[in-house]
Scaffold this motif. Structure first.
Motif, mmCIF file in Angstrom:
data_model
loop_
_atom_site.group_PDB
_atom_site.id
_atom_site.type_symbol
_atom_site.label_atom_id
_atom_site.label_comp_id
_atom_site.label_asym_id
_atom_site.label_seq_id
_atom_site.Cartn_x
_atom_site.Cartn_y
_atom_site.Cartn_z
ATOM 1 N N VAL A 1 0.736 -1.485 -0.339
ATOM 2 C CA VAL A 1 -0.112 0.131 -0.099
ATOM 3 C C VAL A 1 0.732 1.593 0.051
ATOM 4 C CG1 VAL A 1 -1.951 1.314 1.093
ATOM 5 C CG2 VAL A 1 -1.714 -1.168 1.956
ATOM 6 N N ASN A 2 0.722 2.298 -1.046
ATOM 7 C CA ASN A 2 1.518 3.677 -0.966
ATOM 8 C C ASN A 2 1.119 4.252 0.498
ATOM 9 O OD1 ASN A 2 -0.735 4.358 -1.680
ATOM 10 N ND2 ASN A 2 0.536 5.912 -3.334
ATOM 11 N N LYS A 3 2.107 5.636 0.553
ATOM 12 C CA LYS A 3 2.198 5.947 1.634
ATOM 13 C C LYS A 3 0.633 6.732 1.547
ATOM 14 C CE LYS A 3 4.014 10.249 3.889
ATOM 15 N NZ LYS A 3 5.234 11.359 3.804
ATOM 16 N N ASP A 4 0.016 7.232 0.855
ATOM 17 C CA ASP A 4 -1.393 7.854 0.816
ATOM 18 C C ASP A 4 -2.798 6.773 0.931
ATOM 19 O OD1 ASP A 4 0.074 10.279 0.349
ATOM 20 O OD2 ASP A 4 -0.220 9.809 -1.357
ATOM 21 N N GLY A 5 -2.457 5.798 0.767
ATOM 22 C CA GLY A 5 -3.393 4.386 0.583
ATOM 23 C C GLY A 5 -4.283 4.739 -0.681
ATOM 24 N N THR A 6 -3.805 5.710 -1.819
ATOM 25 C CA THR A 6 -4.443 5.431 -2.727
ATOM 26 C C THR A 6 -4.261 4.000 -3.751
ATOM 27 O OG1 THR A 6 -2.500 6.938 -4.379
ATOM 28 C CG2 THR A 6 -4.323 8.056 -2.771
ATOM 29 N N VAL A 7 -3.110 3.962 -3.086
ATOM 30 C CA VAL A 7 -3.398 2.814 -4.189
ATOM 31 C C VAL A 7 -2.845 1.016 -3.705
ATOM 32 C CG1 VAL A 7 -1.799 1.296 -5.929
ATOM 33 C CG2 VAL A 7 -2.006 3.860 -6.099
ATOM 34 N N MET A 8 -3.298 0.055 -3.352
ATOM 35 C CA MET A 8 -3.211 -0.994 -2.384
ATOM 36 C C MET A 8 -2.899 -2.228 -4.350
ATOM 37 S SD MET A 8 -4.731 -3.020 -0.166
ATOM 38 C CE MET A 8 -6.664 -3.174 -0.946
ATOM 39 N N LYS A 9 -1.916 -3.141 -3.695
ATOM 40 C CA LYS A 9 -1.435 -3.733 -5.332
ATOM 41 C C LYS A 9 -1.555 -5.284 -4.239
ATOM 42 C CE LYS A 9 1.882 -0.788 -8.234
ATOM 43 N NZ LYS A 9 2.480 -1.399 -8.785
ATOM 44 N N LEU A 10 -2.718 -6.296 -5.032
ATOM 45 C CA LEU A 10 -2.627 -7.407 -3.936
ATOM 46 C C LEU A 10 -1.567 -8.527 -5.228
ATOM 47 C CD1 LEU A 10 -6.339 -6.960 -3.932
ATOM 48 C CD2 LEU A 10 -4.478 -6.736 -2.271
ATOM 49 N N ASP B 1 -2.287 -10.179 -8.777
ATOM 50 C CA ASP B 1 -1.649 -9.361 -8.906
ATOM 51 C C ASP B 1 -2.565 -8.612 -9.351
ATOM 52 O OD1 ASP B 1 1.223 -10.417 -8.326
ATOM 53 O OD2 ASP B 1 1.331 -11.262 -10.049
ATOM 54 N N LEU B 2 -3.589 -8.293 -8.770
ATOM 55 C CA LEU B 2 -4.211 -7.090 -8.534
ATOM 56 C C LEU B 2 -3.883 -5.978 -8.102
ATOM 57 C CD1 LEU B 2 -7.261 -7.010 -10.033
ATOM 58 C CD2 LEU B 2 -7.957 -7.525 -7.661
ATOM 59 N N THR B 3 -4.155 -5.111 -9.105
ATOM 60 C CA THR B 3 -3.885 -3.579 -8.208
ATOM 61 C C THR B 3 -5.069 -2.828 -8.502
ATOM 62 O OG1 THR B 3 -1.395 -3.441 -9.980
ATOM 63 C CG2 THR B 3 -2.744 -1.578 -9.417
ATOM 64 N N THR B 4 -5.503 -2.382 -6.974
ATOM 65 C CA THR B 4 -6.465 -1.793 -7.006
ATOM 66 C C THR B 4 -6.479 0.144 -6.115
ATOM 67 O OG1 THR B 4 -6.268 -2.012 -4.338
ATOM 68 C CG2 THR B 4 -7.526 -4.209 -5.829
ATOM 69 N N TRP B 5 -7.255 0.660 -6.555
ATOM 70 C CA TRP B 5 -7.223 2.040 -5.804
ATOM 71 C C TRP B 5 -8.756 1.878 -5.322
ATOM 72 C CZ3 TRP B 5 -6.317 0.373 -10.726
ATOM 73 C CH2 TRP B 5 -4.612 0.085 -11.454
ATOM 74 N N PRO B 6 -7.849 1.802 -3.653
ATOM 75 C CA PRO B 6 -9.409 2.005 -3.369
ATOM 76 C C PRO B 6 -10.162 3.300 -2.597
ATOM 77 C CG PRO B 6 -7.689 1.131 -2.113
ATOM 78 C CD PRO B 6 -7.391 1.647 -3.113
ATOM 79 N N LYS B 7 -9.640 4.155 -2.556
ATOM 80 C CA LYS B 7 -10.552 5.772 -2.745
ATOM 81 C C LYS B 7 -10.773 6.270 -3.783
ATOM 82 C CE LYS B 7 -7.919 7.096 0.900
ATOM 83 N NZ LYS B 7 -6.543 8.364 1.057
ATOM 84 N N ASP B 8 -11.124 5.946 -5.051
ATOM 85 C CA ASP B 8 -11.530 5.698 -6.953
ATOM 86 C C ASP B 8 -12.207 5.077 -6.538
ATOM 87 O OD1 ASP B 8 -10.731 8.693 -7.131
ATOM 88 O OD2 ASP B 8 -8.681 7.128 -7.963
ATOM 89 N N LYS B 9 -12.004 3.638 -5.735
ATOM 90 C CA LYS B 9 -13.273 1.971 -6.417
ATOM 91 C C LYS B 9 -12.276 1.419 -7.425
ATOM 92 C CE LYS B 9 -16.380 3.709 -3.037
ATOM 93 N NZ LYS B 9 -15.159 3.378 -1.286
ATOM 94 N N LYS B 10 -11.548 1.428 -7.964
ATOM 95 C CA LYS B 10 -11.619 0.915 -9.494
ATOM 96 C C LYS B 10 -10.228 0.050 -9.212
ATOM 97 C CE LYS B 10 -11.902 5.103 -11.813
ATOM 98 N NZ LYS B 10 -13.257 4.769 -12.236
#
Length: 191
Positions: free
Chosen positions: A103-112, A135-144
């Motif tokens: 998870v990046n510092k801002d919590g905007t990208v989470m790589k599973l 290997d799923l990349t998620t953008w939790p705040k954008d819900k993508k």
């Protein structure tokens, strides 16, 4: 050999030594760490639960697991065998597991990373759904979310398989990108 010869040699040696001394005094004195190896953690946690909130204070995702390490250089977080919850646009939780996560510092990208499984329970008119990929990349705040790996989407009565997947949890859409195959059961056989 005359005295002038030895005097010239002595002066030249003195000039060489003086030049070397001046070069040594004016050298670059950067004090960089010479440690070569994996980055060191700022801190680590065991058996933890982390809730990430957006600007309005609503939970965008939750991660729990046996081990978390925060990297001081970039503020990112590494998690081993995480259990996580992502929330779609209607507030429905998607629960999942993966081999590891970043998870990046801002919590905007989470790589599973590694094997990824996600499950949405049936709530009201929303059907239960399972997603399996790697290997799923998620953008939790954008819900993508997206992956270039093979993905399988299962729902009551249908299984879709393909390579590459994009998802928008705001719109509740999952799109397989190529080599798509489907298996659809007749309605009378569905559970």
């Amino acid at each position: 050999m005359s005295r002038n010869y030895w005097l010239t040699v002595a002066v030249l040696v003195a000039l060489v030594l003086g030049t070397e001394y001046l070069v040594w005094l004016n050298r670059d004195r950067t004090n960089e760490q010479t440690f070569a190896g994996p980055p060191r953690s700022d801190y680590t946690l065991g058996d933890f639960t982390l809730n990430a909130l957006n600007a309005e204070g609503k939970r965008t995702f939750q991660v729990s697991g046996p081990f978390l390490a925060r990297r001081g250089e970039d503020g990112s977080i590494y998690v081993t065998t995480p259990d996580y919850v992502l929330v779609d646009g209607s507030g429905n939780p998607w629960q999942g597991k993966s081999d590891s996560a970043w998870v990046n510092k801002d919590g905007t990208v989470m790589k599973l990373l590694g094997h990824v499984e996600m499950h949405r329970q049936a709530i009201g008119k929303t059907q239960a759904m399972d997603l399996v990929t790697t290997d799923l990349t998620t953008w939790p705040k954008d819900k993508k979310m997206e992956t270039a790996a093979p993905a399988t989407i299962s729902q009551a009565g249908s299984i879709l398989r393909g390579v590459g997947m994009r998802g928008d949890l705001n719109d509740k859409t999952l799109e397989l990108l190529s080599d798509v195959h489907s298996t659809i059961e007749p309605k009378n056989r569905r559970k």
